[in-house]
Write a protein that holds these residues in place. Structure first.
Motif, mmCIF file in Angstrom:
data_model
loop_
_atom_site.group_PDB
_atom_site.id
_atom_site.type_symbol
_atom_site.label_atom_id
_atom_site.label_comp_id
_atom_site.label_asym_id
_atom_site.label_seq_id
_atom_site.Cartn_x
_atom_site.Cartn_y
_atom_site.Cartn_z
ATOM 1 N N MET A 1 0.837 -1.177 0.000
ATOM 2 C CA MET A 1 0.000 0.000 0.000
ATOM 3 C C MET A 1 0.883 1.241 0.000
ATOM 4 N N SER A 2 0.515 2.216 -0.817
ATOM 5 C CA SER A 2 1.300 3.432 -0.965
ATOM 6 C C SER A 2 1.059 4.374 0.208
ATOM 7 N N ALA A 3 2.085 5.140 0.555
ATOM 8 C CA ALA A 3 1.969 6.112 1.644
ATOM 9 C C ALA A 3 1.272 7.381 1.183
ATOM 10 N N ILE A 4 1.139 7.548 -0.132
ATOM 11 C CA ILE A 4 0.491 8.747 -0.667
ATOM 12 C C ILE A 4 -0.990 8.437 -0.882
ATOM 13 N N PRO A 5 -1.867 9.267 -0.313
ATOM 14 C CA PRO A 5 -3.314 9.042 -0.482
ATOM 15 C C PRO A 5 -3.729 9.115 -1.967
ATOM 16 N N ALA A 6 -4.750 8.388 -2.311
ATOM 17 C CA ALA A 6 -5.219 8.301 -3.697
ATOM 18 C C ALA A 6 -5.531 9.661 -4.315
ATOM 19 N N PRO A 7 -6.239 10.575 -3.613
ATOM 20 C CA PRO A 7 -6.513 11.882 -4.231
ATOM 21 C C PRO A 7 -5.229 12.661 -4.557
ATOM 22 N N VAL A 8 -4.233 12.537 -3.699
ATOM 23 C CA VAL A 8 -2.966 13.222 -3.944
ATOM 24 C C VAL A 8 -2.269 12.585 -5.149
ATOM 25 N N GLN A 9 -2.313 11.267 -5.241
ATOM 26 C CA GLN A 9 -1.732 10.581 -6.396
ATOM 27 C C GLN A 9 -2.397 11.025 -7.692
ATOM 28 N N GLN A 10 -3.709 11.218 -7.646
ATOM 29 C CA GLN A 10 -4.430 11.662 -8.829
ATOM 30 C C GLN A 10 -4.004 13.064 -9.250
ATOM 31 N N VAL A 11 -3.822 13.942 -8.272
ATOM 32 C CA VAL A 11 -3.384 15.310 -8.580
ATOM 33 C C VAL A 11 -1.974 15.285 -9.160
ATOM 34 N N LEU A 12 -1.098 14.505 -8.550
ATOM 35 C CA LEU A 12 0.267 14.388 -9.054
ATOM 36 C C LEU A 12 0.284 13.826 -10.478
ATOM 37 N N GLN A 13 -0.536 12.840 -10.728
ATOM 38 C CA GLN A 13 -0.616 12.253 -12.073
ATOM 39 C C GLN A 13 -1.145 13.276 -13.071
ATOM 40 N N ALA A 14 -2.141 14.047 -12.656
ATOM 41 C CA ALA A 14 -2.703 15.072 -13.547
ATOM 42 C C ALA A 14 -1.639 16.114 -13.895
ATOM 43 N N ARG A 15 -0.845 16.502 -12.899
ATOM 44 C CA ARG A 15 0.228 17.466 -13.155
ATOM 45 C C ARG A 15 1.275 16.879 -14.099
ATOM 46 N N GLN A 16 1.619 15.630 -13.882
ATOM 47 C CA GLN A 16 2.591 14.967 -14.742
ATOM 48 C C GLN A 16 2.060 14.878 -16.171
ATOM 49 N N ASP A 17 0.795 14.542 -16.303
ATOM 50 C CA ASP A 17 0.179 14.462 -17.631
ATOM 51 C C ASP A 17 0.177 15.833 -18.314
ATOM 52 N N ALA A 18 -0.122 16.880 -17.557
ATOM 53 C CA ALA A 18 -0.135 18.238 -18.117
ATOM 54 C C ALA A 18 1.262 18.641 -18.574
ATOM 55 N N THR A 19 2.258 18.319 -17.772
ATOM 56 C CA THR A 19 3.639 18.634 -18.141
ATOM 57 C C THR A 19 4.037 17.876 -19.402
ATOM 58 N N GLN A 20 3.689 16.609 -19.469
ATOM 59 C CA GLN A 20 4.022 15.812 -20.650
ATOM 60 C C GLN A 20 3.324 16.362 -21.890
#
Length: 65
Positions: A1-20
């Motif tokens: 299990m990840s230490a980062i909560p799911a909503p935070v992971q989603q925000v991080l992924q969205a930022r990564q996708d936007a950067t890409q």
């Protein structure tokens, strides 16, 4: 299990996708610029050939150095 909560992971992924997406867009822009420059050079070469053909059909040719 990840230490980062799911909503935070989603925000991080969205930022990564936007950067890409920004990176991909910039690269496509560079490719389009290169294609435009190539097309312009080809058009100039074709125009020069047309000019030479006109000169030859008139019985002379001017040589540019």
């Amino acid at each position: 299990m990840s230490a980062i909560p799911a909503p935070v992971q989603q925000v991080l992924q969205a930022r990564q996708d936007a950067t890409q997406t920004k990176i991909d867009t910039a690269l496509l822009g560079k490719q389009l610029d290169a294609q435009q420059a190539t097309g312009d050079a080809i058009n100039q070469m074709i125009q020069e050939v047309v000019d030479v053909q006109k000169q030859i059909s008139n019985g002379h040719i001017d040589v540019r150095v």
